[in-house]
Write a protein that holds these residues in place. Structure first.
Motif, short mmCIF file in Angstrom:
data_model
loop_
_atom_site.label_atom_id
_atom_site.label_comp_id
_atom_site.label_asym_id
_atom_site.label_seq_id
_atom_site.Cartn_x
_atom_site.Cartn_y
_atom_site.Cartn_z
N PRO A 1 -50.78 56.51 62.74
CA PRO A 1 -49.43 55.96 62.68
C PRO A 1 -49.03 55.30 63.99
O PRO A 1 -49.54 55.63 65.06
CB PRO A 1 -48.57 57.18 62.41
CG PRO A 1 -49.31 58.31 63.08
CD PRO A 1 -50.77 57.99 62.85
N VAL A 2 -48.10 54.35 63.90
CA VAL A 2 -47.44 53.81 65.09
C VAL A 2 -46.18 54.63 65.33
O VAL A 2 -45.38 54.83 64.41
CB VAL A 2 -47.07 52.33 64.91
CG1 VAL A 2 -46.46 51.80 66.20
CG2 VAL A 2 -48.30 51.51 64.52
N ARG A 3 -46.02 55.10 66.57
CA ARG A 3 -44.88 55.95 66.91
C ARG A 3 -43.83 55.18 67.69
O ARG A 3 -44.13 54.27 68.45
CB ARG A 3 -45.37 57.17 67.71
CG ARG A 3 -46.36 58.01 66.93
CD ARG A 3 -46.82 59.25 67.68
NE ARG A 3 -47.76 60.01 66.87
CZ ARG A 3 -47.40 60.89 65.94
NH1 ARG A 3 -46.12 61.13 65.72
NH2 ARG A 3 -48.31 61.54 65.23
N ASN A 4 -42.59 55.58 67.50
CA ASN A 4 -41.46 54.92 68.15
C ASN A 4 -41.32 55.43 69.59
O ASN A 4 -41.20 56.63 69.79
CB ASN A 4 -40.18 55.22 67.36
CG ASN A 4 -39.04 54.31 67.74
OD1 ASN A 4 -38.78 54.06 68.91
ND2 ASN A 4 -38.32 53.82 66.74
N PRO A 5 -41.33 54.54 70.59
CA PRO A 5 -41.20 55.01 71.97
C PRO A 5 -39.92 55.79 72.24
O PRO A 5 -39.88 56.64 73.14
CB PRO A 5 -41.24 53.71 72.79
CG PRO A 5 -42.03 52.77 71.95
CD PRO A 5 -41.63 53.09 70.53
N SER A 6 -38.86 55.53 71.49
CA SER A 6 -37.61 56.27 71.69
C SER A 6 -37.69 57.70 71.21
O SER A 6 -36.98 58.58 71.71
CB SER A 6 -36.46 55.56 70.96
OG SER A 6 -36.18 54.32 71.53
N ASP A 7 -38.57 57.96 70.24
CA ASP A 7 -38.80 59.31 69.71
C ASP A 7 -40.12 59.25 68.95
O ASP A 7 -40.17 58.75 67.82
CB ASP A 7 -37.66 59.73 68.79
CG ASP A 7 -37.88 61.11 68.18
OD1 ASP A 7 -38.99 61.67 68.31
OD2 ASP A 7 -36.93 61.65 67.57
#
Length: 465
Positions: free
Chosen positions: A131-137
């Protein structure tokens, strides 16, 4: 040498850079180091460890700009997996024309970015490459299908990147990661060398942290050097849609939307309520039918040209994501129960023409420079559950349909749309403000973006290289 981003990198190439390019060379080396530090985000499928040695020597409008390229846009010598197992070993021999334009202008391609498998989704929760993860969370998604580019830009790994947008695949990830994304008027940029879904709706779209970089990228990609400058707020007239784009909204997004409207009004922007029913009614069904019909035709032709040993059935047999496999089995493969007939397709193209006319009429009737609304009705969802659906204002909803609800109309019409940050919600996640403009008014739209970006705030203004 290029390697999958998930592998250990080993010894780096240490070829000396020319003296005049030393600072650019070192900047690219720093970006490569940041890429390794941010590997947990899953932003890259392939990282080019030799990128620093390929830093252009001469000046250019994008000199030294590091970019990530979505893994459905051809880059010579790097795999073009489209996020799916059957194309894992497909390596194009030449750059897509859009990539070549970036390189000729001095940009440095750092690698190929992760994405939703075959660009058929908005979560980038890729089952084949992670998966690609969100840098904010990092427990949240980064949007899709251009999620890898958005995450890498938001994390400061690269300064900019190229995604593709069929129904929202540049603007949705830009919104949920707090970055900027432009979907240009269809046909503005060269589209060759891109794994297709829909010739009617597909377009490459640039992504960056600031609108000013989108101005640079758009000029290079389009060859349009029309000057772009921020407009005085009091010269801007924006339509504020009722209904479709603003109801319902997640509470956190609604708060940021109302705050943005107050800020825009206080700055002197003229806000005009607009009924958008004439070009939004039936838009989702119309647009999806066009995509599903054209994907069957255009993917088949693409495979015949670049991967003749792989037909649609062979491609589908190895699809990793159940959501994408379901689309193929239900609507694209021979004998699929939901195949779109040519008669239905032609009827949808006719309905699209009527939507385009109604859209133009709305702008003319109200004297609008643009339409403004939240890019997405909700903030980024939890990766663990996003593919099972969501809850919006107490009602269960389909994740895909919900997140492209607002980006869909411009996609079907072929009009340009720009997503800029709308501030951070109370849950700590970014939100996006979209501005849509008249067909062909891309540079005017970017001028609006320069102004509105300063009014609505920019959480990533000081981040990154």
């Amino acid at each position: 040498m290029s390697e999958p981003a998930t592998k250990e990198s080993g010894t780096r190439t240490g070829r000396a850079a020319p003296a005049g390019a030393r600072s650019r060379y070192e900047s690219v080396q720093m970006s490569l180091e940041r890429a390794e530090e941010a590997a947990y985000l899953g932003g890259f499928i392939t990282l080019d460890h030799d990128a620093a040695a390929k830093t252009p020597d001469g000046p250019g409008p994008l000199s030294g700009m590091t970019v990530a390229i979505k893994d459905n846009i051809h880059v010579a010598g790097l795999p073009n997996t489209v996020g799916t197992p059957a194309l894992r070993d497909f390596v194009p021999v030449s750059d897509a024309p859009a990539v070549r334009r970036l390189r000729d202008a001095g940009a440095v391609v750092l690698g190929k970015a992760n994405m939703h498998e075959l660009a058929l989704g908005i979560t980038s929760n890729n089952q084949a490459f992670g998966p690609v993860r969100n840098p904010s969370d990092p427990s949240r998604f980064a949007g899709g299908s251009s999620g890898g580019v958005a995450a890498l830009v938001a994390a400061g790994v690269v300064r900019a990147g190229l995604g593709t947008d069929t129904g929202g695949s540049v603007r949705v990830p830009a919104a949920v990661t707090g970055t900027c994304g432009l979907r240009p008027t269809v046909g503005r940029y060269p589209g060759e060398g891109v794994t297709p879904l829909s010739g009617t709706r597909d377009t490459i779209g640039p992504m960056a942290r600031r609108v000013a970089d989108l101005v640079l990228l758009d000029g290079v990609l389009s060859g349009d050097d029309t000057p772009v400058a921020a407009r005085p707020p009091r010269s801007i007239r924006l339509g504020v849609p009722t209904g479709h784009f603003t109801e319902p909204l997640e509470d956190e997004v609604a708060v940021r939307w109302e705050a943005s409207l107050r800020a825009l009004a206080a700055a002197g922007v003229d806000l005009v309520p607009v009924d958008v029913t004439s070009f939004t009614e039936g838009e989702f069904e119309t647009g999806m039918a066009i995509v599903l019909y054209e994907a069957r035709v255009e993917l088949s032709a693409y495979l015949a040209k670049y991967r003749p040993q792989t037909d649609l059935a062979a491609l589908a047999a190895l699809i990793a994501g159940p959501d994408v496999r379901g689309v193929f089995e239900g609507c694209i493969l021979d004998g699929a129960p939901g195949l779109i007939s040519e008669d239905v397709y032609r009827a949808c193209l006719a309905r699209r023409r009527r939507m385009r006319a109604a859209y133009a009429d709305t702008f003319a009737a109200h004297g609008l420079d643009g339409l403004a609304f939240p890019t997405t009705p909700a903030t980024a969802l939890d990766l663990a559950t996003c593919d099972q659906g969501m809850v919006l204002c107490g009602e269960t909803a389909d994740t895909f349909a919900t997140f492209i609800r607002n980006t869909g109309p411009a996609s079907v019409i072929g009009a340009p749309g720009l997503s800029i940050p709308m501030g951070v919600a109370t849950n700590g996640l970014p939100t996006g403000l979209e501005i849509d403009a008249r067909v062909g008014a891309d540079r005017d739209l970017l001028a609006l973006g320069l102004t509105l970006e300063g009014i609505c705030g920019h959480p990533l203004a000081t981040a990154g290289p």
